[in-house]
Design an enzyme around this catalytic site. Structure first.
Site, mmCIF file in Angstrom:
data_model
loop_
_atom_site.group_PDB
_atom_site.id
_atom_site.type_symbol
_atom_site.label_atom_id
_atom_site.label_comp_id
_atom_site.label_asym_id
_atom_site.label_seq_id
_atom_site.Cartn_x
_atom_site.Cartn_y
_atom_site.Cartn_z
ATOM 1 N N GLY A 1 2.850 -2.371 -7.898
ATOM 2 C CA GLY A 1 2.122 -1.175 -8.304
ATOM 3 C C GLY A 1 1.121 -1.408 -9.412
ATOM 4 N N CYS A 2 0.692 -2.651 -9.585
ATOM 5 C CA CYS A 2 -0.298 -2.912 -10.616
ATOM 6 C C CYS A 2 -1.592 -3.349 -9.959
ATOM 7 C CB CYS A 2 0.157 -4.034 -11.533
ATOM 8 S SG CYS A 2 1.871 -3.893 -11.988
ATOM 9 N N GLN A 3 -2.692 -2.975 -10.567
ATOM 10 C CA GLN A 3 -3.981 -3.378 -10.019
ATOM 11 C C GLN A 3 -4.227 -4.862 -10.278
ATOM 12 O OE1 GLN A 3 -8.218 -2.529 -11.198
ATOM 13 N NE2 GLN A 3 -7.640 -0.577 -10.319
ATOM 14 N N SER A 4 -3.803 -5.309 -11.460
ATOM 15 C CA SER A 4 -3.865 -6.742 -11.731
ATOM 16 C C SER A 4 -2.440 -7.255 -11.570
ATOM 17 C CB SER A 4 -4.340 -6.974 -13.155
ATOM 18 O OG SER A 4 -3.573 -6.199 -14.045
#
Ligand code: PLP
Lengths: 141, 402
Positions: free
Chosen positions: A52-55
């Site tokens: 669930g993280c963009q990075s």
């Protein structure tokens, strides 16, 4: 004696209190990110990736002498700065203290936007995962 | 100053103490006050369920709802209004085709061609039906500058290809694809073609008859209209041959426990109470667009694209991802030694909205071996002054990060 979670939070709040505007805050955060001790490459496994993280964000934990030690890393430096603060606050504490921790400093230093559900930087997921580790270790203990 | 800006009330606001600069138009466009006004008027005056009531409000709502269908038919030059099916968006339209056309006409060992430029919405529905049917997905490769390899496409064509599904314009890097050639080549082997028009309809005029396209899907919200409404255009003989999609009210002619007969086009594919208010407001966004003409929009946006591309390259270490000769006003870029997420986060502090990440096009990111990009996407209401402010802010952001 090592500082407890709230003492560390209070000193972070004090540090951030010195900044005049957002640029100084973020420069500091970026600096913290750059200085975060590198995570062993061997720990950067798919299993350690926080979803669930963009990075990409990795988190691992070990249990030593009754304390939880966290290591983490990210590809993005601001997230890394935020991680660095979380580690400062939660690493090297007992599972009980971690589980009970109320992370008020995030709001106090004006970073609560990064904890919001709407932000896909995974900080919220990261805190959850840190508490999950603490829970697992507390059951083992 | 750009005279269209005053039609878009949302643009006139401060974000983080700075005037909002909205460069995320590929994600969704802003809505002119004419659209907002119609939405408000509908709920204040006309709200009723359509196609059933025998009263004045129901008649009014139905007439307005059907009038949007007419406007869309004109907008894309559909031969009839029955071929305009309302959906929830591009994704809804593509899934409809995958689950009906795909179910009826794709079999074991057949092939579906997509491109390496697609949005996940134009990949996953085909993977789902391919898996179910034992069909294969083939992919048109993309060159280093972000252009489809048409020779490779031609070599993929054979009689087992049942459908070619490609976007008209890539949302991640802005490439305009040669859909005329794709359609005619596909037809030569008897394959049908679905065009994902999500990113093109607002910028390029489309004539479905001239293109001879079999299916076209797009979303109102990328066309200055409301969210939650989309269009699927299809050729009549195909739509008639396709089984219905969802069951429910509106899509039936007669129901008994012995069996049900389905309604005619377009209602066969419109089960349940539709998004009436937003469909009606969508009509207003088409009126707005028609009042400007695609030509005007194109000229304004072309200017913004070349200005932004030129100014961005002033920044040390900046690389534009996707430099196709034919592009809409989208600039995807990376800056050496920085992560897109950090750039986006700090630009937000300057009141500037861009998109960062994989843009729901992970296969394309994999093609370029990158995690994502920063994407600035422009609309005709954006200005060169905004681009200047953006470039200045970006320079400061890079300094902070390096
Ligand atoms: C090329 C493309 N296809 C499909 C979609 C999906 O559109 P929607 O989310 O409106 O269904 C988008 C939206 O980002 C897009 O850019």
């Amino acid at each position: 004696m090592a500082k407890n979670i709230n003492q560390i939070q209070d000193s972070l709040i004090e540090e951030f209190g010195l900044f005049e505007d957002w640029t100084e805050k973020y420069e500091y955060l970026i600096d913290l990110g750059k200085k975060l001790s590198p995570m062993a490459e061997a720990l950067k496994t798919e299993d350690n990736v926080i979803k669930g993280c963009q990075s990409k964000v990795w988190l691992s934990a070990k249990f030593e002498e009754g304390k939880v030690i966290f290591e983490a890393d990210s590809e993005a430096v601001i997230v890394k700065g935020l991680i660095s603060m979380l580690i400062r606050v939660l690493s090297n504490q007992t599972p009980q203290d971690i589980l009970q921790a109320d992370l008020y400093f995030i709001d106090e230093i004006g970073m609560s936007q990064h904890l919001a559900q709407t932000r896909s930087n995974g900080l919220l997921a990261m805190v959850k995962q840190m508490k999950n580790y603490a829970l697992a270790f507390s059951l083992k203990d | 100053m750009n005279s269209y800006r005053s039609d878009f009330p949302i643009l006139d606001q401060m974000v983080n103490g700075k005037p909002l600069i909205y460069f995320d138009n590929a994600a969704t466009t802003q809505k002119p006050k004419q659209v907002i006004e119609v939405l408000k008027h509908y709920y204040e005056m006309d709200n009723a369920n359509i196609h059933r009531g025998a009263h004045a409000l129901a008649d009014r709502a139905t007439a307005k709802y059907e009038n949007t269908r007419k406007k869309i038919a004109d907008f894309i030059n559909s031969p009839s209004t029955e071929q305009i099916i309302f959906t929830s968006g591009t994704t809804g339209g593509i899934n409809l085709v995958a689950q009906t056309f795909g179910r009826a006409f794709v079999g074991n060992g057949d092939q579906i061609i997509v491109s390496n430029l697609e949005h996940h919405s134009n990949i996953v529905p085909w993977q789902m039906i391919a898996q179910e049917k034992g069909a294969e997905i083939k992919v048109i490769p993309v060159s280093e500058v972000g252009v489809l390899d048409m020779e490779a496409f031609k070599s993929l064509l054979n009689s087992r290809v049942k459908l070619v599904a490609v976007n008209h314009v890539s949302n991640a890097i802005g490439t305009i694809n040669p859909i005329e050639t794709i359609i005619s080549e596909a037809h030569n082997v008897g394959a049908k073609v679905l065009i994902d028009g999500a990113q093109s309809v607002a910028h390029i005029s489309i004539d479905v008859q001239k293109l001879d396209v079999d299916f076209l899907a797009f979303s109102a919200h990328k066309l200055f209209g409301p969210t939650g409404v989309g269009v699927l255009y299809g050729k009549k003989e195909l739509l008639n041959a396709m089984p219905p999609y969802q069951g429910g009210g509106e899509m039936i002619k007669e129901v008994s426990f012995a069996g049900t007969t389905y309604n005619e086009l377009p209602y066969k594919f419109e089960a349940g109470t539709p998004n009436i208010a937003d469909v009606i407001a969508f009509g207003a966004s088409l009126d707005y667009l028609n009042s400007l003409s695609h030509q005007t929009i194109w000229e304004l946006e072309k200017e913004l694209l070349s200005y932004a591309s030129k100014r961005l390259l002033e920044i040390d270490g900046l690389k534009i991802i996707g430099t196709a000769p034919q592009k809409i006003a989208v600039v995807s870029f990376l800056i050496e030694g920085t992560h897109p997420q950090d750039i986006g986060l700090l630009l937000d502090k300057y009141g500037i909205a861009i998109r960062t990440g994989h843009h729901c096009a992970q296969p394309l990111m994999q093609r370029f071996d990158i995690v994502g990009t920063c994407r600035a996407s422009f609309a005709f209401y954006n200005t060169k002054e905004e681009i200047d402010a953006f470039v200045e802010a970006l320079k400061k952001v890079v300094l902070m990060l390096k």
